[in-house]
Design an enzyme around this catalytic site. Structure first.
Site, mmCIF file in Angstrom:
data_model
loop_
_atom_site.group_PDB
_atom_site.id
_atom_site.type_symbol
_atom_site.label_atom_id
_atom_site.label_comp_id
_atom_site.label_asym_id
_atom_site.label_seq_id
_atom_site.Cartn_x
_atom_site.Cartn_y
_atom_site.Cartn_z
ATOM 1 N N SER A 192 4.853 -1.776 4.098
ATOM 2 C CA SER A 192 4.975 -3.193 4.449
ATOM 3 C C SER A 192 4.906 -4.021 3.179
ATOM 4 C CB SER A 192 3.841 -3.616 5.381
ATOM 5 O OG SER A 192 3.796 -2.798 6.511
ATOM 6 N N GLU B 250 -10.337 -2.036 6.093
ATOM 7 C CA GLU B 250 -9.371 -2.465 7.095
ATOM 8 C C GLU B 250 -9.991 -2.377 8.488
ATOM 9 O OE1 GLU B 250 -6.174 0.221 7.899
ATOM 10 O OE2 GLU B 250 -4.804 -1.385 8.461
ATOM 11 N N SER C 59 1.483 6.462 2.921
ATOM 12 C CA SER C 59 2.314 7.364 3.744
ATOM 13 C C SER C 59 3.559 7.840 3.000
ATOM 14 C CB SER C 59 2.767 6.653 5.023
ATOM 15 O OG SER C 59 1.659 6.381 5.832
ATOM 16 N N GLN D 4 0.840 -1.187 0.000
ATOM 17 C CA GLN D 4 0.000 0.000 0.000
ATOM 18 C C GLN D 4 0.880 1.244 0.000
ATOM 19 O OE1 GLN D 4 -1.899 0.463 3.723
ATOM 20 N NE2 GLN D 4 -3.171 2.183 3.104
ATOM 21 N N GLY D 5 0.716 2.113 -0.980
ATOM 22 C CA GLY D 5 1.543 3.321 -1.074
ATOM 23 C C GLY D 5 0.759 4.556 -0.665
#
Lengths: 404, 349
Positions: free
Chosen positions: A169, A254, A137, A134-135
């Site tokens: 991550s 999520e 932050s 996941q991009g």
């Protein structure tokens, strides 16, 4: 636990839980051995183990419980997805290697993606053949997601992406990235706060991944650099400029069900803390009172999750319980691991024979868990952002600088 | 506010509204405790008029208890209601203490934690909640009996106080003053604990509501104080604690209300709830007082009344045997030890 884990289940949910439980026990033993081994949790972090786990999940039909049947899922409700998360954590199962794909990117593509994206990505996400990261932050946009600087400049037949993402991550093993980038607004003016979501192959020329070493000594996060990365227009998830709405879907999925896994994780940690207290011969001391509070809070967290899920199923969007679950989780994880660390810090010099006999891996487990729990205040929304959510969305307190 | 403490089924929301209206009519509790009997009778009538004394569903009772705590209705009135519900649980006739409408005859809930039945007398630590008004006391003996005693003829070791902050006092009641008794069950105790816990939570919620309202309008340094994170995050934390305890309470309610549930389950779930109430409710009421600044420390401001009410209710749930975190911890550690022993025995065989 002094009460059955099925408390609050409907008859259908109880049946589903029983089915999940009977599958999970042998499956966990098959993939990662005896869960009572002190090394079990560390073993479950291993990427090969987690790949095998996802293969098992997909083969047995547990990978896409709440996914629509037409995309290979079971088409069941979020309640059953939550139950499976809870039972998996209770059985001390590893996390599937493609957790981000299954629980964030996949549901986002189902909700906003094109037919072509659904066909191209969803089967691989379920099977684990694709691994997603996941991009979101960035170095200068942590809590302030609206402040991201990574840009997607329109070019012939698509976009050219430049920027830097951090705390990514699975970046080092991922095949795809669900990426939020700044784009010009509908009138083509750059610099306005319009964002777009993209599905980007990690093999794209111009992408560079480097690991970030954490306080625990491990490298679970990465920095991902986009250096003139060209993507086709078909890589846009949703509409150009709708990135914020799409991102909220990603985060909502999520938060809707993961709280149950977090709660069940706390219940497992509580039992491990009790084991430690027993081994150190500290039952009956002042430690007991703290255990009593942790136990009551752990069970309350489950009740909170059930109420939150009921509200979600009624309204279709996650309520503020998501923030409360997150805050409870970090308080419990940090509270219990801090207590254990304190007990172990004084144990070696103590006269209790049991303390000397405590196996090294158990000490390592608590040291790792204690250090890892520091990240709980930061990941999945910082403590302060969740407190802001409660203050502004529930208590309706004025925002800073407000004239109200 | 979209919260657990306020999210209710329609019929309970209507009941809560009715309680709020009746409380507005009856007025808040007094600052100096010198309430005339006639006023108390009026207030009792206001609550009786909406049928609160006849509410027998536990979910409805805790809703009422929560709202009464939040609204700060006179303590003697809520104690009377709690006592009437307790009598109904025990199968004792409410007529024993019921008002005929013209005379105020409240009852005090007390306990004999370490009660001793001496020859001719029953003595023990009894909570001094509202007994300045009471003419009956509900007591527990060590043998599982609940006793209803007349207070006329009882002797106390110190003068009556109006709230639990004054601490318990010792009372000696002649055996002849016991007018009724009944066997108390685990579920009876759980129901008492839940109602007391929800009343405490209601008082904490009232205090927090007031603090949030104040933080929205009180301005310092040109801004509402609620816009400063020093205040807003503190209030958000208190809200979290309130909701966590409420979630635990709703879970306990469902366990206690389930027919055929073993008594131990009902007691454990109620105890978890009361552990959280006992830890959180005073902190919420204390911090809510602090958030008001100096005005919260004034006698005329109700912040201290909510705080006192919280402790009153905690005294009540403690009397019922709930809320001791050490006991809850012992229970959990013992369960883990038992499970471990079972596992190792199984492996040996």
């Amino acid at each position: 636990m002094s009460e059955p884990l099925t408390a609050g289940d409907t008859a259908e949910h109880a049946e589903f839980r029983a089915e999940a439980r009977s599958w999970l026990g042998p499956a966990v033993a098959r993939v990662c051995g005896d869960p009572s081994d002190p090394e079990h949790d560390e073993r479950c972090e291993d990427y090969d183990v987690r790949r095998r786990w996802q293969t098992e999940l997909a083969a047995a039909g547990w990978a896409g419980i709440a996914w629509p049947a037409r995309f290979g899922g079971r088409g069941l409700d979020m309640g059953r997805q939550a139950i499976f998360h809870e039972e998996a954590a209770r059985a001390r199962a590893p996390k599937p290697i493609n957790s981000i794909g299954l629980y964030m990117a996949g549901p986002t593509i189902i909700a906003h993606g094109s037919d072509q994206q659904c066909a191209e990505y969803l089967p691989g996400i379920l099977s684990g053949d694709q691994i997603w990261c996941q991009g979101f932050s960035e170095p200068e946009a942590g809590s302030d997601l609206g402040g991201i600087k990574t840009s997607a400049r329109p070019a012939q037949d698509g976009y050219v992406i430049n920027g830097r993402k951090v705390w990514t991550s699975y970046g080092e093993i991922a095949s795809h990235c669900i990426l939020l980038a700044r784009t010009p607004d509908a009138n083509g003016r750059p610099g306005r706060p319009a964002m777009t979501m993209f599905a980007v192959p990690m093999s794209s020329p111009g992408m560079h991944v480097s690991p970030i070493r954490q306080a625990t000594g491990q490298s679970g996060f990465n920095e991902v650099v986009f250096d003139d990365v060209a993507v086709p227009a078909a890589a846009v998830v949703g509409q150009p400029g709708s990135g914020w709405t799409v991102a909220m879907t990603t985060l909502a999925h999520e938060r809707a069900t993961m709280g149950f896994a977090l709660q069940a994780g706390c219940a497992v940690l509580l039992d491990q803390l009790c084991e430690l207290v027993l081994r150190l011969g500290l039952a009956g001391t002042t430690v007991t009172e703290q255990v009593g509070v942790f136990a009551a809070r752990t069970r309350a967290m489950r009740a909170l999750g059930q109420l939150g899920l009921a509200a979600y199923e009624e309204s279709g969007s996650p309520g503020p319980e998501g923030s409360m679950m997150k805050l409870m989780w970090e308080d419990l994880q940090q509270g219990m691991t801090t207590l254990a660390t304190g007990l172990l810090a004084s144990a070696p010099a103590g006269p209790t024979p049991a303390s000397a006999a405590l196996p090294g891996p158990q000490r390592d487990f608590w040291r790792y868990a204690y250090l890892r729990s520091r990240a709980n205040s930061i990941e999945a929304g910082t403590t302060q952002m969740h407190l802001n959510a409660i203050a502004h969305r529930i208590l309706l307190l004025p925002r800073p600088g407000s004239e109200a | 506010m979209l919260t657990i403490t306020r999210r209710r089924p329609a019929e309970l929301a209507d009941l809560a509204d009715a309680v709020t209206r009746a409380c507005a009519e009856a007025g808040r509790c007094e600052l100096d405790g010198g309430t005339a009997t006639a006023q108390l009778t009026d207030r009792t009538r206001a609550l009786r008029a909406i049928g609160l004394e006849d509410v027998d569903d536990l979910g409805a009772q805790v809703t009422v208890a929560f709202e009464l705590g939040r609204q700060l209705i006179c303590r003697a009135v809520t104690l009377r209601l709690q006592a009437l519900w307790r009598l109904a649980d025990l199968g004792l006739p409410a007529e024993l203490v019921s008002s005929d409408g013209s005379q105020w005859r409240p009852v005090v809930l007390g306990g004999t934690g370490q009660g001793v039945v001496a020859v001719g007398t029953l003595a023990g630590q009894v909570l001094v909640i509202g007994d300045a008004y009471a003419d009956h006391a509900l007591l527990d003996d060590d043998g599982g009996q609940a006793l209803l005693a007349r207070l006329s003829g009882a002797s106390f070791d110190k003068p009556a106080g109006l709230d639990a902050c004054a601490g318990p006092r010792r009372v000696t009641i002649p055996a002849a003053a016991i007018v009724a008794s009944g066997q108390r069950s685990a579920h009876d105790q759980a129901r008492l604990g839940l109602r007391a816990g929800f009343e405490a939570l209601g008082a904490a919620a009232g205090a927090l509501d007031a603090a949030v309202d104040y933080a929205r309008v009180r301005r310092q340094f040109g801004q509402p104080i609620g816009s400063y994170q020093g205040i807003s995050h503190a209030l958000a934390r208190l809200h979290l604690e309130l909701e966590v305890a409420a979630a635990s309470g709703h879970h306990a309610l469902s366990v206690v209300a389930r027919a055929g549930e073993p008594g131990a389950e009902a007691l454990a779930a109620t105890d978890d709830f009361c552990v959280l109430v006992r830890r959180s409710a005073p902190v919420i009421a204390e911090q809510a007082l602090h958030a008001h600044g100096a005005i919260g420390f004034c006698w005329e401001h109700p912040a201290h009344l909510w705080l006192r009410r919280v402790w009153d209710c905690i005294a009540l749930l403690s009397w019922a045997g709930f809320g001791d975190a050490t006991k809850a911890g012992e229970r959990h550690i013992a369960a883990v030890a038992t499970r471990r022993d079972l596992l190792s025995n199984r492996e040996e065989h």
